[in-house]
Write a protein that holds these residues in place. Structure first.
Motif, PDB file in Angstrom:
ATOM      1  N   ARG A 172      67.805 -97.363  73.680  1.00  0.00           N
ATOM      2  CA  ARG A 172      68.932 -97.790  74.503  1.00  0.00           C
ATOM      3  C   ARG A 172      69.370 -99.370  74.050  1.00  0.00           C
ATOM      4  NH1 ARG A 172      71.066 -94.958  78.555  1.00  0.00           N
ATOM      5  NH2 ARG A 172      69.968 -93.239  79.393  1.00  0.00           N
ATOM      6  N   PHE A 173      68.225 -99.858  73.825  1.00  0.00           N
ATOM      7  CA  PHE A 173      68.373-101.515  73.154  1.00  0.00           C
ATOM      8  C   PHE A 173      69.090-101.188  71.816  1.00  0.00           C
ATOM      9  CE2 PHE A 173      66.958-104.742  70.424  1.00  0.00           C
ATOM     10  CZ  PHE A 173      67.044-105.871  71.215  1.00  0.00           C
ATOM     11  N   SER A 174      68.476-100.237  70.919  1.00  0.00           N
ATOM     12  CA  SER A 174      68.931-100.116  69.530  1.00  0.00           C
ATOM     13  C   SER A 174      70.658 -99.864  69.591  1.00  0.00           C
ATOM     14  CB  SER A 174      68.250 -99.187  68.782  1.00  0.00           C
ATOM     15  OG  SER A 174      67.039 -99.467  68.750  1.00  0.00           O
ATOM     16  N   LEU A 207      76.403-100.931  69.144  1.00  0.00           N
ATOM     17  CA  LEU A 207      77.748-100.953  69.694  1.00  0.00           C
ATOM     18  C   LEU A 207      78.427-101.964  69.844  1.00  0.00           C
ATOM     19  CD1 LEU A 207      77.093 -98.053  72.329  1.00  0.00           C
ATOM     20  CD2 LEU A 207      78.480 -97.990  70.352  1.00  0.00           C
ATOM     21  N   SER A 208      77.446-103.246  70.065  1.00  0.00           N
ATOM     22  CA  SER A 208      78.114-104.576  70.068  1.00  0.00           C
ATOM     23  C   SER A 208      78.794-105.111  68.689  1.00  0.00           C
ATOM     24  CB  SER A 208      76.942-105.576  70.565  1.00  0.00           C
ATOM     25  OG  SER A 208      76.241-105.716  69.633  1.00  0.00           O
ATOM     26  N   GLY A 209      78.751-104.547  67.859  1.00  0.00           N
ATOM     27  CA  GLY A 209      79.450-104.806  66.563  1.00  0.00           C
ATOM     28  C   GLY A 209      80.442-104.073  66.263  1.00  0.00           C
ATOM     29  N   ALA A 210      80.745-103.046  67.191  1.00  0.00           N
ATOM     30  CA  ALA A 210      81.876-102.114  67.047  1.00  0.00           C
ATOM     31  C   ALA A 210      83.501-102.785  67.586  1.00  0.00           C
ATOM     32  CB  ALA A 210      81.760-100.761  67.585  1.00  0.00           C
ATOM     33  N   SER A 211      83.985-102.908  66.839  1.00  0.00           N
ATOM     34  CA  SER A 211      85.469-103.726  67.237  1.00  0.00           C
ATOM     35  C   SER A 211      86.819-102.735  66.552  1.00  0.00           C
ATOM     36  CB  SER A 211      85.560-105.241  66.705  1.00  0.00           C
ATOM     37  OG  SER A 211      86.694-105.596  66.979  1.00  0.00           O
ATOM     38  N   ILE A 212      87.736-102.603  67.468  1.00  0.00           N
ATOM     39  CA  ILE A 212      88.959-101.842  67.054  1.00  0.00           C
ATOM     40  C   ILE A 212      90.086-102.608  67.692  1.00  0.00           C
ATOM     41  CG2 ILE A 212      87.867 -99.598  67.075  1.00  0.00           C
ATOM     42  CD1 ILE A 212      89.270 -99.017  69.803  1.00  0.00           C
ATOM     43  N   LEU A 213      91.321-102.437  67.174  1.00  0.00           N
ATOM     44  CA  LEU A 213      92.825-102.825  67.214  1.00  0.00           C
ATOM     45  C   LEU A 213      92.750-104.366  67.597  1.00  0.00           C
ATOM     46  CD1 LEU A 213      93.568 -99.990  70.196  1.00  0.00           C
ATOM     47  CD2 LEU A 213      94.016-100.252  67.640  1.00  0.00           C
ATOM     48  N   PHE A 240      78.157 -99.362  77.677  1.00  0.00           N
ATOM     49  CA  PHE A 240      76.817 -98.463  77.361  1.00  0.00           C
ATOM     50  C   PHE A 240      75.891 -99.023  78.496  1.00  0.00           C
ATOM     51  CE2 PHE A 240      72.746 -97.845  75.202  1.00  0.00           C
ATOM     52  CZ  PHE A 240      72.717 -96.532  75.182  1.00  0.00           C
ATOM     53  N   ALA A 241      75.930-100.287  78.464  1.00  0.00           N
ATOM     54  CA  ALA A 241      74.998-100.935  79.313  1.00  0.00           C
ATOM     55  C   ALA A 241      74.887-100.561  80.964  1.00  0.00           C
ATOM     56  CB  ALA A 241      75.040-102.621  79.176  1.00  0.00           C
ATOM     57  N   ALA A 242      76.543-100.535  81.426  1.00  0.00           N
ATOM     58  CA  ALA A 242      76.759-100.155  82.541  1.00  0.00           C
ATOM     59  C   ALA A 242      76.394 -98.675  82.727  1.00  0.00           C
ATOM     60  CB  ALA A 242      78.473-100.220  82.762  1.00  0.00           C
ATOM     61  N   SER A 243      76.579 -97.952  81.914  1.00  0.00           N
ATOM     62  CA  SER A 243      76.157 -96.096  81.830  1.00  0.00           C
ATOM     63  C   SER A 243      74.760 -95.944  81.921  1.00  0.00           C
ATOM     64  CB  SER A 243      76.784 -95.512  80.725  1.00  0.00           C
ATOM     65  OG  SER A 243      76.325 -96.028  79.615  1.00  0.00           O
ATOM     66  N   SER A 244      74.035 -96.903  81.508  1.00  0.00           N
ATOM     67  CA  SER A 244      72.483 -96.885  81.612  1.00  0.00           C
ATOM     68  C   SER A 244      71.780 -97.229  82.790  1.00  0.00           C
ATOM     69  CB  SER A 244      71.725 -97.695  80.295  1.00  0.00           C
ATOM     70  OG  SER A 244      72.526 -97.363  79.235  1.00  0.00           O
ATOM     71  N   GLY A 273      65.935 -98.295  81.486  1.00  0.00           N
ATOM     72  CA  GLY A 273      66.903 -98.045  80.494  1.00  0.00           C
ATOM     73  C   GLY A 273      68.048 -99.011  80.342  1.00  0.00           C
ATOM     74  N   GLY A 274      68.439 -99.296  81.676  1.00  0.00           N
ATOM     75  CA  GLY A 274      69.560-100.168  81.731  1.00  0.00           C
ATOM     76  C   GLY A 274      69.447-101.642  81.254  1.00  0.00           C
ATOM     77  N   ILE A 275      68.264-102.057  81.970  1.00  0.00           N
ATOM     78  CA  ILE A 275      67.791-103.631  81.345  1.00  0.00           C
ATOM     79  C   ILE A 275      67.684-103.404  79.503  1.00  0.00           C
ATOM     80  CG2 ILE A 275      65.965-105.134  81.174  1.00  0.00           C
ATOM     81  CD1 ILE A 275      65.328-104.203  84.206  1.00  0.00           C
ATOM     82  N   SER A 276      67.280-102.529  78.945  1.00  0.00           N
ATOM     83  CA  SER A 276      66.869-102.428  77.673  1.00  0.00           C
ATOM     84  C   SER A 276      68.432-102.329  76.973  1.00  0.00           C
ATOM     85  CB  SER A 276      66.323-101.159  77.282  1.00  0.00           C
ATOM     86  OG  SER A 276      64.700-101.079  77.694  1.00  0.00           O
ATOM     87  N   ALA A 277      69.287-101.510  77.688  1.00  0.00           N
ATOM     88  CA  ALA A 277      70.840-101.730  76.854  1.00  0.00           C
ATOM     89  C   ALA A 277      71.231-102.952  77.105  1.00  0.00           C
ATOM     90  CB  ALA A 277      71.503-100.351  77.704  1.00  0.00           C
ATOM     91  N   LEU A 278      71.264-103.439  78.362  1.00  0.00           N
ATOM     92  CA  LEU A 278      71.817-104.845  78.516  1.00  0.00           C
ATOM     93  C   LEU A 278      71.202-105.893  77.610  1.00  0.00           C
ATOM     94  CD1 LEU A 278      73.587-106.692  79.984  1.00  0.00           C
ATOM     95  CD2 LEU A 278      71.658-106.986  81.679  1.00  0.00           C
ATOM     96  N   LEU A 279      70.091-105.899  77.291  1.00  0.00           N
ATOM     97  CA  LEU A 279      69.316-106.859  76.431  1.00  0.00           C
ATOM     98  C   LEU A 279      69.894-106.324  74.991  1.00  0.00           C
ATOM     99  CD1 LEU A 279      65.597-107.062  77.743  1.00  0.00           C
ATOM    100  CD2 LEU A 279      67.341-108.670  77.879  1.00  0.00           C
ATOM    101  N   GLY A 280      69.963-105.440  74.523  1.00  0.00           N
ATOM    102  CA  GLY A 280      70.441-105.011  73.091  1.00  0.00           C
ATOM    103  C   GLY A 280      71.930-105.544  73.205  1.00  0.00           C
ATOM    104  N   ALA A 281      72.788-105.239  73.968  1.00  0.00           N
ATOM    105  CA  ALA A 281      74.133-105.613  73.889  1.00  0.00           C
ATOM    106  C   ALA A 281      74.188-107.125  73.919  1.00  0.00           C
ATOM    107  CB  ALA A 281      74.964-105.065  75.023  1.00  0.00           C
ATOM    108  N   THR A 282      73.371-107.930  74.773  1.00  0.00           N
ATOM    109  CA  THR A 282      73.383-109.459  74.599  1.00  0.00           C
ATOM    110  C   THR A 282      73.247-109.922  73.515  1.00  0.00           C
ATOM    111  OG1 THR A 282      72.928-109.194  77.033  1.00  0.00           O
ATOM    112  CG2 THR A 282      72.539-111.605  75.748  1.00  0.00           C
ATOM    113  N   ALA A 283      72.076-109.486  72.843  1.00  0.00           N
ATOM    114  CA  ALA A 283      71.594-109.964  71.449  1.00  0.00           C
ATOM    115  C   ALA A 283      72.441-109.447  70.221  1.00  0.00           C
ATOM    116  CB  ALA A 283      70.326-109.202  71.004  1.00  0.00           C
ATOM    117  N   GLY A 284      73.122-108.450  70.588  1.00  0.00           N
ATOM    118  CA  GLY A 284      74.103-107.841  69.228  1.00  0.00           C
ATOM    119  C   GLY A 284      75.490-108.877  69.223  1.00  0.00           C
TER     120      GLY A 284
END
Length: 784
Positions: A38-40, A45-51, A61-65, A70-81
């Motif tokens: 989830r961190f990875s 996903l933080s680097g994905a950008s459209i439109l 992804f952090a909200a869905s975790s 798992g949620g904390i790991s996703a939030l940390l990954g999103a913040t770092a990214g």
């Protein structure tokens, strides 16, 4: 000094501690793997950008975790990214979205609404909308910024829903429920991740993300066919086109290549990869011709070729087992395997019925039938006696011509008493006939000889008519059996296509390719049959039944009494189990018992208890009762209705024409282990006893033994009852005493049917029973 039992106890405790520790270690490893994954993904996903700058994917992804590890790991990954890959203001905006969504999930966690399916997507969407409005308000709210904020919120809501579907619940096993939604969700997660990875390039030309996208389309088309390949190509292509802001060059290239190569999915990897490369090259040629357009990415055409070539090389090098496991992500294509297996099941039932009829024929022809003559008028008795005696008599013309009427009247007058008594005496004749007949002694002797012959012929004719009636009555019973089979053929068996697909998908996730058939029989019991060269290794897995039970949603068991074959046959386990105890005592020690008992369980989950008492004792009675049990068991296993099978047995006993064949009682008890319903069918059998607590209910019948009923179609005694866990049912032969049995069964306080049946048999022997005694006790329990 340590004993062997002490060593065993210590070893058992040590093994239990090792198992507990091993299970805890595996659980910690699973949590760690989830956190890293989830961190990875949050980081990527933080680097994905459209439109033009929309990047809500990591926040979704952090909200869905959730709010756990798992949620904390996703939030940390999103913040770092976001902090490392995005401009600061954009990073601050999307980090705020993620924090607000996770905080909402934490605050509302005790409430019931948080467990609803739409709570997480709604929280993510509302958080994105609020942050977007606040961010736009700094420089004055415009229509364009409002639309941008609303679009960001909708995208965040949708991605949160699909990400949660793809990862919920977290498990190392692939999801087996809701195949199509799960596959779509995984495809969306993969596409959005590839948007970020598409910016990673090798030598400034080869995009890692686009090469991975091509590999994903290759695998999907190879295992899912043209339709799935085209869908995957369009999905990831549109995501990459949205990220680049160009015309849909990637969607066209990947979609056309997936569609074309999918046609060759069954012709080997080389032909498949070649078709994919050629189709993609055609799309690249289009890109080259249109490269002058401002809407086409400069250098896109050669880049596509490089990426497709690299992905094709990786595809050719992937192990077959790895590709088989990944194919479990794809929805199952509908097959006819279940219908074919259902027809095979019915065919087997018909074959068993055929064997039962063959046994019926063999049993009938053991005693060759005697030729039957037409029924005769009793007047023939006197005609034959007159031919032998009166033809040579000097008064023949006077008695049989001149005085014919008076002679015939005299003989007709004695016919009734003669047939009733079986003979005639001189005193039976009228006085005028006795005085007129000069050879009265010879005539009386001849008449008596003819009477005995006439009565023997009448008995034979009656038996022949009975045999014919017994044979004819079998047709109605055969019709009942064939009706049941035709019901199965006409829809009594229902194929469970969805469960078949789930089972195949689970086996694919283990790297096993197999044919699967799942269907329900006419009683609603689930059958699963798995065949394939790779199934033997899975069969040896000690946890195999538990794993497949979880997949199918019912507890499974293996069929009893079925020879082991290459196929894996499984049945839905009955909620009730039965323990059976059988004890038999012959009338004299060392003598063969005339009783035969048996019990077995059919594929429908019905336990059958059979007991037959042959007439008399010894080997002849034993052969007779064994024949009854063998034929009944054959019919019941073939699926014949129990009452029809017992009536057919009665007809068989009447068809046996030897006078010394004898008869036999029949006692059949059928217990449905799904419902506890019990059916009793009896021909001349002793009472059956049902024990609940200390209360004992006696169930008895009034019919004669099989072979002695007035007509072959006479119905046997039948009764029904219901057995619940903890109850006993006892079937005995007629050598046991009724009053003593009721007392003994009522006072028995144990739970062992073997002990109870042995007590009954030993009590009968101690009492000096005049016949063989067999006791069969059944105890019903709830299956653990």
């Amino acid at each position: 000094m340590l004993t062997l039992n002490d060593l065993r106890l210590r070893f058992s405790k040590l093994s239990a501690r090792v198992i507990v520790r091993d299970g805890a270690s595996r659980e910690r490893a699973a949590h760690a793997a989830e956190a890293v994954t989830r961190f990875s993904l949050g980081f990527i996903l933080s680097g994905a950008s459209i439109l033009g700058g929309m990047s809500p994917f990591a926040a979704a992804f952090a909200a869905s975790s959730g709010v756990g590890l798992g949620g904390i790991s996703a939030l940390l990954g999103a913040t770092a990214g976001h902090l490392m890959l995005c401009p600061f203001l954009s990073a601050l905006k999307y980090i705020s979205m993620a924090l607000l969504a996770v905080a909402a999930a934490f605050v509302f966690r005790p409430a019931a609404i948080s467990r609803s399916e739409g709570f997480v997507p709604a929280a993510a969407g509302i958080s994105a909308l609020l942050v977007g409005i606040i961010s736009a308000a700094d420089g004055g709210v415009s229509a364009a910024e409002t639309v941008f904020a609303a679009s960001d919120a909708v995208l965040c809501l949708g991605c949160a829903y699909f990400y949660k579907t793809a990862f919920s619940p977290w498990s190392w096993r692939l999801s087996l429920e809701n195949e199509v939604p799960h596959t779509i969700s995984v495809l969306i997660l993969l596409s959005t991740a590839l948007i970020s990875l598409s910016e990673l390039r090798v030598f400034g030309v080869l995009s890692i993300g686009r090469a991975a996208a091509v590999l994903a389309v290759l695998l999907t088309a190879y295992k899912g066919g043209a339709g799935m390949g085209c869908a995957a190509g369009l999905a990831v292509g549109m995501a990459l086109d949205a990220a680049s802001g160009s015309q849909p060059i990637f969607a066209a290239a990947y979609g056309a290549a997936g569609l074309t190569a999918g046609v060759f999915c069954g012709r080997g990897r080389l032909a498949f990869a070649s078709a994919f490369i050629l189709a993609d090259a055609g799309a690249a040629a289009f890109a080259v011709s249109a490269e002058a357009s401002p809407f086409i990415i400069r250098g896109a055409a050669p880049a596509i070729l490089y990426e497709v070539f690299a992905a094709s090389v990786v595809f050719m090098l992937l192990p077959t087992a790895f590709i088989s496991r990944l194919s479990a992500l794809l929805p199952e294509r509908e097959t006819r395997e279940g219908a074919a297996r259902a027809r095979e099941y019915t065919r087997r039932r018909v074959a068993e019925a055929s064997q039962a009829f063959r046994d019926l024929f063999n049993t009938t022809v053991k005693s060759p039938a005697k030729s039957a003559a037409d029924a005769e008028n009793p007047a023939v008795i006197f005609d034959r006696a007159a031919d032998e005696v009166c033809r040579k008599c000097e008064r023949s013309a006077i008695c049989w011509q001149e005085n014919y009427i008076s002679t015939r009247d005299a003989l007709n007058g004695i016919t009734r008493d003669m047939l009733r008594r079986g003979s005639v005496e001189k005193s039976d004749y009228p006085e005028y006939f006795e005085q007129a007949c000069i050879k009265i002694d010879s005539f009386t002797y001849a008449v008596n000889c003819e009477v005995r012959s006439f009565l023997r012929q009448r008995l034979m004719n009656n038996r022949l008519r009975g045999n014919r009636q017994a044979a004819y009555s079998q047709y109605s019973e055969v019709a009942a059996i064939l009706d049941g089979i035709s019901t199965e053929l006409g829809g009594g068996i229902s194929v469970e296509a969805e469960l078949e697909a789930k089972t195949r998908k689970y086996l694919k996730s283990l790297g096993i390719t197999a044919d699967v058939a799942v269907f329900r029989d006419r009683g609603g019991r689930l059958h699963a049959e798995i065949s394939g060269a790779e199934i033997n290794a899975f069969r040896r897995d000690r946890g195999m039944l538990d794993k497949l039970s979880a997949v199918l949603g019912v507890r499974l068991c293996t069929p009893e009494g079925r020879p082991r074959s290459g196929d894996l046959l499984l049945l839905e386990a009955e909620p009730l189990s039965a323990s059976v105890g059988v004890s038999r005592m012959s009338r004299r020690e060392g003598e063969v018992s005339g009783d035969t008992g048996a019990y077995f369980k059919t594929d429908e989950g019905v336990l059958h208890i059979l007991l037959s008492d042959g007439m008399g004792s010894g080997e002849a009675a034993a052969r007779l009762s064994a024949d009854c049990v063998r034929i009944l068991e054959r019919f019941l296993r073939s699926g014949a209705p129990p009452e029809a099978a017992v009536r057919m047995l009665n007809g068989i006993m009447q068809l046996r024409s030897d006078e010394d064949t004898g008869c036999a009682t029949v006692d059949l008890m059928c217990v449905n282990l799904f419902s506890g319903d019990m059916t009793l069918i009896k021909y001349g059998a002793a009472p059956t006893y049902v024990k609940s607590g200390t209360a004992v209910k006696r169930i008895r019948g009034n019919s004669l033994a099989a072979g002695l009923s007035a007509a072959p179609t006479d119905a046997p005694d039948s009764a029904t009852a219901s057995l619940s866990p903890g109850m006993f049912a006892v079937v005995v032969s007629d050598g046991a005493e009724d009053g003593e049995l009721i007392r003994m069964i009522s006072e028995y306080g144990g739970d062992d049917p073997c002990e109870l049946s042995l007590n009954i048999a030993e009590a009968a022997r101690a009492r000096g029973a005049e016949d063989d005694v067999t006791a069969i006790a059944v105890r019903i329990e709830r299956r653990e």
